[in-house]
Scaffold this active site. Structure first.
Site, mmCIF file in Angstrom:
data_model
loop_
_atom_site.group_PDB
_atom_site.id
_atom_site.type_symbol
_atom_site.label_atom_id
_atom_site.label_comp_id
_atom_site.label_asym_id
_atom_site.label_seq_id
_atom_site.Cartn_x
_atom_site.Cartn_y
_atom_site.Cartn_z
ATOM 1 C CG HIS A 85 -1.064 2.776 10.630
ATOM 2 N ND1 HIS A 85 -0.387 2.422 11.776
ATOM 3 C CD2 HIS A 85 -0.677 4.049 10.345
ATOM 4 C CE1 HIS A 85 0.381 3.434 12.162
ATOM 5 N NE2 HIS A 85 0.227 4.425 11.307
ATOM 6 C CE LYS A 138 2.466 1.855 8.702
ATOM 7 N NZ LYS A 138 3.256 2.741 7.815
#
Length: 263
Positions: free
Chosen positions: A150, A154
């Site tokens: 990600h 995040k």
């Protein structure tokens, strides 16, 4: 045809802004209000709907509107309590919820319809349904691992989707994920135990979300990968859920699988 009223939490965030734009472009939806911190409200005037930093104010003004939340666990829990009091249906895409926080969400679901999915992608949720069959067909000779990538912003790790994938894989093997999950390997760790599922996390750049499940068998390897190319993938899934959850009764937390199978 009556439009579904929508309230969006964190309208200036990456997901919130995408949800607001898509809601305004959908003839079946109506943007009934947005919630954002006072310091971040500049520029929201163009939405043409009530704006407040107080969720209870917006929910009270737009009773019956479905709330979509992709914020943070503590915000989500407080929102669930408020939604339970006002009777607003709730769609949750927040990840990183602890077991206690999930229990609070379940308590709210007893009073108002709640939909929660750690990943709003239809493709990921179809994958969750198919993986157990693959585990059973391959048998015990195949080691199972997974990785997720990600963007660098995040905050939780592993991702909620990775944890859900690992849970489904463990259940298909008859294991308790808490006993077999391995989130980090370092040093002289010895041979890989037979009952283990490795979950590896990578972070960097602007990756929307990649998840890969590996089946390592004798003489071969199977890789099953899902890649999200845009946040619109998740936003569209959440809006689809928002149209659906308002027609459901309180009493449980509804899932993406239930929605897809019922439509």
């Amino acid at each position: 045809m009556a439009r579904t009223p929508i309230i969006i939490m964190g309208a200036q965030g990456r997901m919130g802004a995408t949800l607001a734009r898509l809601t305004q472009n959908d003839p079946e939806l109506e943007l009934a209000g947005v919630v954002e911190q006072a310091a971040n409200q500049s520029g929201l005037e163009h939405l043409g709907c009530p704006v407040s930093e107080d969720a209870s104010t917006i929910l009270t003004q737009a009773q019956g509107a479905t709330v979509i939340d992709f914020t943070a666990p503590t915000v989500t829990v407080n929102l669930a309590r408020t939604a339970a009091e006002t009777g607003n249906p709730l769609v949750i895409g927040t990840t990183g919820l602890s077991e206690d926080q999930q229990q609070e969400i379940a308590a709210a679901a007893a009073q108002t319809p709640v939909f929660w999915a750690p990943n709003m992608s239809v493709g990921v949720n179809v994958l969750l349904e198919m993986l157990p069959q693959l585990v059973r067909m391959l048998g015990s000779l195949y080691d199972v691992e997974l990785s997720e990538i990600h963007h660098k912003f995040k905050k939780d790790a592993p991702s909620g989707t990775a944890l859900k994938l690992a849970q489904v894989l463990a259940e298909a093997k008859g294991w308790d994920l808490k006993q077999v999950a391995q989130y980090c390997r370092e040093g002289i760790i010895g041979e890989r135990p037979e009952e283990e599922i490795g979950v590896q996390t990578l972070r960097g750049g602007d990756v929307v979300g990649d998840h890969t499940v590996y089946f390592f068998g004798p003489g071969e390897r199977i890789e099953v990968t899902h890649r999200a190319h845009s946040r619109e993938t998740f936003a569209q899934g959440a809006l689809r859920a928002a149209k659906w959850i308002g027609q459901q009764e309180p009493g449980k937390i509804y899932s993406m699988a239930e929605m897809v199978l019922s439509e």
